[in-house]
Design an enzyme around this catalytic site. Sequence first.
Site, mmCIF file in Angstrom:
data_model
loop_
_atom_site.group_PDB
_atom_site.id
_atom_site.type_symbol
_atom_site.label_atom_id
_atom_site.label_comp_id
_atom_site.label_asym_id
_atom_site.label_seq_id
_atom_site.Cartn_x
_atom_site.Cartn_y
_atom_site.Cartn_z
ATOM 1 N N LEU A 128 4.954 -94.002 81.542
ATOM 2 C CA LEU A 128 4.690 -93.169 82.913
ATOM 3 C C LEU A 128 4.512 -93.408 83.903
ATOM 4 O O LEU A 128 3.276 -94.416 84.342
ATOM 5 C CB LEU A 128 4.621 -92.099 82.322
ATOM 6 C CG LEU A 128 5.454 -91.663 80.929
ATOM 7 C CD1 LEU A 128 4.982 -90.064 80.350
ATOM 8 C CD2 LEU A 128 6.576 -90.828 81.240
ATOM 9 N N ARG A 160 13.143 -99.891 95.387
ATOM 10 C CA ARG A 160 14.070 -99.042 95.595
ATOM 11 C C ARG A 160 13.935 -98.259 96.684
ATOM 12 O O ARG A 160 15.083 -98.049 97.530
ATOM 13 C CB ARG A 160 12.989 -97.724 94.597
ATOM 14 C CG ARG A 160 13.844 -96.207 94.501
ATOM 15 C CD ARG A 160 12.817 -94.881 94.540
ATOM 16 N NE ARG A 160 11.416 -95.280 93.933
ATOM 17 C CZ ARG A 160 10.445 -94.707 94.442
ATOM 18 N NH1 ARG A 160 10.422 -94.274 96.061
ATOM 19 N NH2 ARG A 160 9.557 -94.381 94.289
ATOM 20 N N ASN A 166 -6.038 -90.728 88.110
ATOM 21 C CA ASN A 166 -4.793 -92.191 88.471
ATOM 22 C C ASN A 166 -4.277 -91.449 88.957
ATOM 23 O O ASN A 166 -3.443 -91.279 90.376
ATOM 24 C CB ASN A 166 -4.027 -91.978 87.323
ATOM 25 C CG ASN A 166 -4.740 -93.141 86.400
ATOM 26 O OD1 ASN A 166 -6.163 -94.154 86.568
ATOM 27 N ND2 ASN A 166 -4.368 -93.287 85.039
ATOM 28 N N TYR A 174 10.256 -88.745 84.140
ATOM 29 C CA TYR A 174 10.159 -89.560 83.215
ATOM 30 C C TYR A 174 10.286 -89.589 81.738
ATOM 31 O O TYR A 174 10.713 -90.800 81.102
ATOM 32 C CB TYR A 174 9.256 -90.567 83.958
ATOM 33 C CG TYR A 174 9.629 -91.915 84.969
ATOM 34 C CD1 TYR A 174 10.873 -92.277 84.866
ATOM 35 C CD2 TYR A 174 9.478 -91.595 86.824
ATOM 36 C CE1 TYR A 174 11.081 -93.917 85.437
ATOM 37 C CE2 TYR A 174 9.958 -92.398 87.608
ATOM 38 C CZ TYR A 174 11.195 -93.352 86.495
ATOM 39 O OH TYR A 174 11.636 -94.257 88.159
ATOM 40 N N ARG A 223 -26.267 -112.688 99.926
ATOM 41 C CA ARG A 223 -27.373 -114.216 100.488
ATOM 42 C C ARG A 223 -29.040 -114.060 100.204
ATOM 43 O O ARG A 223 -29.494 -112.776 100.516
ATOM 44 C CB ARG A 223 -26.855 -115.215 101.254
ATOM 45 C CG ARG A 223 -25.382 -115.741 100.889
ATOM 46 C CD ARG A 223 -25.426 -116.685 102.247
ATOM 47 N NE ARG A 223 -26.025 -117.801 102.578
ATOM 48 C CZ ARG A 223 -25.867 -118.587 103.563
ATOM 49 N NH1 ARG A 223 -24.737 -118.539 104.342
ATOM 50 N NH2 ARG A 223 -25.947 -119.622 103.317
ATOM 51 N N HIS A 224 -29.517 -114.565 99.001
ATOM 52 C CA HIS A 224 -30.900 -115.140 99.281
ATOM 53 C C HIS A 224 -31.176 -115.008 101.282
ATOM 54 O O HIS A 224 -30.251 -115.327 101.564
ATOM 55 C CB HIS A 224 -31.215 -116.210 98.981
ATOM 56 C CG HIS A 224 -30.739 -117.373 99.191
ATOM 57 N ND1 HIS A 224 -31.384 -118.052 100.789
ATOM 58 C CD2 HIS A 224 -30.006 -118.448 99.468
ATOM 59 C CE1 HIS A 224 -30.676 -118.967 101.158
ATOM 60 N NE2 HIS A 224 -29.200 -119.372 99.814
ATOM 61 N N SER A 283 -34.327 -120.164 103.940
ATOM 62 C CA SER A 283 -35.307 -120.260 102.768
ATOM 63 C C SER A 283 -35.395 -121.289 103.473
ATOM 64 O O SER A 283 -35.253 -121.325 105.092
ATOM 65 C CB SER A 283 -34.377 -121.200 101.626
ATOM 66 O OG SER A 283 -33.445 -121.877 102.098
ATOM 67 N N PHE A 306 -35.145 -124.628 102.691
ATOM 68 C CA PHE A 306 -34.211 -125.551 103.350
ATOM 69 C C PHE A 306 -33.242 -124.631 104.898
ATOM 70 O O PHE A 306 -32.377 -125.558 105.353
ATOM 71 C CB PHE A 306 -33.891 -125.658 102.385
ATOM 72 C CG PHE A 306 -34.373 -126.746 101.326
ATOM 73 C CD1 PHE A 306 -35.916 -127.342 101.702
ATOM 74 C CD2 PHE A 306 -33.693 -128.136 100.531
ATOM 75 C CE1 PHE A 306 -35.918 -128.524 101.232
ATOM 76 C CE2 PHE A 306 -34.382 -129.134 99.512
ATOM 77 C CZ PHE A 306 -35.046 -128.895 100.093
ATOM 78 N N ASN A 307 -32.456 -123.972 104.696
ATOM 79 C CA ASN A 307 -31.666 -123.266 105.934
ATOM 80 C C ASN A 307 -32.518 -123.834 107.224
ATOM 81 O O ASN A 307 -31.613 -123.940 107.984
ATOM 82 C CB ASN A 307 -31.571 -121.723 105.568
ATOM 83 C CG ASN A 307 -31.193 -121.412 104.591
ATOM 84 O OD1 ASN A 307 -31.235 -119.950 103.915
ATOM 85 N ND2 ASN A 307 -30.431 -122.302 104.273
ATOM 86 N N GLY A 330 -28.485 -127.397 99.497
ATOM 87 C CA GLY A 330 -28.951 -127.378 97.756
ATOM 88 C C GLY A 330 -30.775 -127.339 98.182
ATOM 89 O O GLY A 330 -31.327 -126.355 98.639
ATOM 90 N N ARG A 349 -35.035 -118.870 95.479
ATOM 91 C CA ARG A 349 -35.184 -117.723 96.520
ATOM 92 C C ARG A 349 -33.814 -116.378 96.531
ATOM 93 O O ARG A 349 -34.660 -116.076 97.471
ATOM 94 C CB ARG A 349 -34.130 -118.337 97.843
ATOM 95 C CG ARG A 349 -32.800 -119.328 97.286
ATOM 96 C CD ARG A 349 -32.503 -120.701 98.366
ATOM 97 N NE ARG A 349 -31.152 -121.158 98.292
ATOM 98 C CZ ARG A 349 -30.993 -122.705 97.398
ATOM 99 N NH1 ARG A 349 -32.239 -123.053 96.865
ATOM 100 N NH2 ARG A 349 -30.190 -123.450 97.127
ATOM 101 N N GLU A 387 -26.298 -121.815 93.103
ATOM 102 C CA GLU A 387 -25.504 -122.435 94.611
ATOM 103 C C GLU A 387 -24.779 -124.003 93.992
ATOM 104 O O GLU A 387 -25.157 -124.124 93.088
ATOM 105 C CB GLU A 387 -25.971 -122.944 95.816
ATOM 106 C CG GLU A 387 -26.102 -123.703 97.258
ATOM 107 C CD GLU A 387 -24.477 -123.026 97.437
ATOM 108 O OE1 GLU A 387 -23.770 -122.552 96.566
ATOM 109 O OE2 GLU A 387 -24.913 -122.357 99.165
ATOM 110 N N HIS A 405 -25.574 -117.423 96.330
ATOM 111 C CA HIS A 405 -25.676 -118.236 97.437
ATOM 112 C C HIS A 405 -24.450 -118.602 98.771
ATOM 113 O O HIS A 405 -22.938 -117.769 97.823
ATOM 114 C CB HIS A 405 -25.840 -119.797 97.028
ATOM 115 C CG HIS A 405 -27.250 -119.712 96.773
ATOM 116 N ND1 HIS A 405 -28.271 -119.917 96.645
ATOM 117 C CD2 HIS A 405 -27.275 -118.713 94.735
ATOM 118 C CE1 HIS A 405 -29.453 -120.397 96.029
ATOM 119 N NE2 HIS A 405 -28.422 -119.351 94.650
#
Lengths: 476, 476
Positions: A38, A70, A160, A190, A251-252, A255, A257-258, A264, A301, A321, A386
Amino acid sequence: MDSINKRNGNNDEPKGAQAPKRAPLRQFAPLMVAMVGLPGRGKSLMAKRLSRYLNYTGDVCKVYDISDYRRKHIKTYASHEIFRADNLPAWRIRQQSFREALEEAASWLQEPNHHVAILDGPNVSRAQREEIYDLVYCQLGFRVMFIECVCEDPVLLERNFKEILQYSADYCDMATEEALKDLTQKMAHYKAQYESPSLGSHWELPCPMIKVLDSGEGGVVAHGVVGTKESKILGYISTPKPIQQTLYFSRHGESEFNVLGKIGGDAPLSPRGRMYAQSLAKHIQALNLPSLQVWTSTLQRTKATSAHINAPKQHLPELDEIYSGDCENLTYEELQERFPRELARRDHEKLKYRYPQGESYLDVMRRVVPVLNQLECESNVLTISHQAVLRCILAYFLDTPIEEVPYIHVPLHTIIKITLQGYNYNMETVKMPIDCVDTNRAKPLNCSEGRTREEALKTLPAHYDSVASLNLTYCT
Amino acid sequence: MDSINKRNGNNDEPKGAQAPKRAPLRQFAPLMVAMVGLPGRGKSLMAKRLSRYLNYTGDVCKVYDISDYRRKHIKTYASHEIFRADNLPAWRIRQQSFREALEEAASWLQEPNHHVAILDGPNVSRAQREEIYDLVYCQLGFRVMFIECVCEDPVLLERNFKEILQYSADYCDMATEEALKDLTQKMAHYKAQYESPSLGSHWELPCPMIKVLDSGEGGVVAHGVVGTKESKILGYISTPKPIQQTLYFSRHGESEFNVLGKIGGDAPLSPRGRMYAQSLAKHIQALNLPSLQVWTSTLQRTKATSAHINAPKQHLPELDEIYSGDCENLTYEELQERFPRELARRDHEKLKYRYPQGESYLDVMRRVVPVLNQLECESNVLTISHQAVLRCILAYFLDTPIEEVPYIHVPLHTIIKITLQGYNYNMETVKMPIDCVDTNRAKPLNCSEGRTREEALKTLPAHYDSVASLNLTYCT
């Protein structure tokens, strides 16, 4: 050999005393899933979610909504009157819409590499279900499966109904009270026409049938489920999923590394990344989310980014990551120097490209599926992960075309909120006012293996060259 | 921040009005699956199959059979008397065995990287089920799920009984007639003690419960299935699988690339390979297998190998040979010359090693899962595929330890037959009397990157160096 040939024949469906109950050689044929139920029983939301899941996990799927057909014939929705069983002209139009949707779904299934078509609509009469079965199973030789949504829980029904009033094209121009009255009457029409399929040995057709009670909260009853796609679908729809849902992602924090432009590794946060961790916690706690949970990767991180948030936490390797294998811990400049051919290949086809002994985006998409399945059943989870992994996760909820997944913009120091609205997710972002490097490297114009260093590094955003210069920056 | 800290706390299970119905943060916890049902209802076969499937697809799983623990205490099985409810000394031993199995399963689950323990046994009393729930859910904080096997079909019951009489350790020293009588009485005792779990809102515990009717032939009823492992299990067990099952496998006939010692590619059969195709067809057709089907890969050497078999055929890309990426079409000698480092790495860790831009054995294992799921539901299918793919497929049915998969011996021109016997598959091979090259290269002693060419090629079997010399051989 001749006698053997004659006995066995070479058609695809051997007949005879020892033939199995179901036709052989359809095991890997395309599948039509037809919804039954229905209005307001959660069929369309289930169809849409199922389609999202199947497409993401490699079964190319499309939903055909009978009411869209329809609306092609009856452009402006007037009232529930068109759903009355004794309104013959309207019945004819609805029947025609059913048939058009079914036929378009069936032709789509006949195209190569199309796997599952979902026919979304009430399909309340046994005659309609037999028509689906005749066309798809008997004439086309494909597979058919029915999913009936039954809902008796008044709380679920009310939610609903609210969703339909808010999001259905039929009610966009009607006042809420009037729309609710109309929907109630539509449902009554219906109900009068509803021939609910019975289950077990009384189920009317020789194909799988699943009954889902109260959107899964009341359990499922399945009969005749054969086939890997069918059992995959049963597993998916059996788990109850919320109708109202908000999920948070980040995201963390930046870091070390960023800052250095390295990929990685498992570096700690930079000083600015640690500031983001504080700021993220403040922002999230201020929302007072009931039953907040935090899911992070297992890398330091993301754990450090979650440190100040006061909520239960889980650290999941699925959220780690993308693994860049032999290329871990390198800058793009070093990558270009040591693996110019690999970098060019990755730029050329970033989705499928696998780092040597590492992963591709497709690999990450596959590995996050269990987490996605669980996230779909939750609300108020903050996922800290990540860049590549969040691209793969957001692509799921936002129905991003697969080839665009590796280029989704997911900047650092930004909180992403997605909310289920109708059958789709809406995304909002909040950028925190803490500086950070940009890690988004757009696809270079030249992806050939013979390109110059300059061409390869053209789209690389700026980053600091060493921790020394970085520290200097912070001291000024 | 302090007030927020106090409100939310930092324990793993926040309480309060807005807490969800189930405890959070267990979504990825280990799972105990407890079987429920009378003897001869197919519990152990289902437990064994489920365990095989979960282990193969990455969820480390172990079955704990309560009757194995009982046999430690009662070394020689005398009769059904030990299963009487009023036999108190025997009841104590059975209760102790239940507890020992449960506790060993629970400690196994507490070890890292163990995912699913299956407690196989009747677990007919509500008190036993509550004990399982209390230990695993309440005390350990893990997840619990029950699977009840109900069987009313007399044909299925008779087959199940036959299997027990043939394979159960209890009946190995008893005459068939006596054993059948004993088993019938054992079942009557269990029936008297059976408190079948009711379903829906009357199900006694707040955890998932699946009822499987007639080994899946009668459908499944599931209640409260939450969690990705649980829904994966529901999908798997809902598909009926045969109790008696025979499957056939063969590699393609010798190909022109086999003769030349080349890997990958899509070469045609050699003259000897074409002879094998004839011979294979003759052998298979002579077996007069009811409803025989042939599944091949999409490569021409498997299609040509199936050419003379008179049966319906399907050509599945999942059955294509491992893709060796940049190394396709090379001999091992050329591999050693052009990619010595890659060859050494592959030899060192053949299971996980991925050819550059190609596949690993682990990749192939993953991609054949849909075919394995379907094969498990079939009998009398002849699968014609390739060395690496058949290693991955046979490893599934034969429960081969994963690290041995890349070294399973699957020679050319050999028909492999596997038959379900009890809960395990038995393998037989028939070597056809048609000469062919050997393609089995054992792991070299020296797998270091600095090894010499001679060391790398030491285990390489002989092959012809060119089609010219090959043709000469055939002409003599």
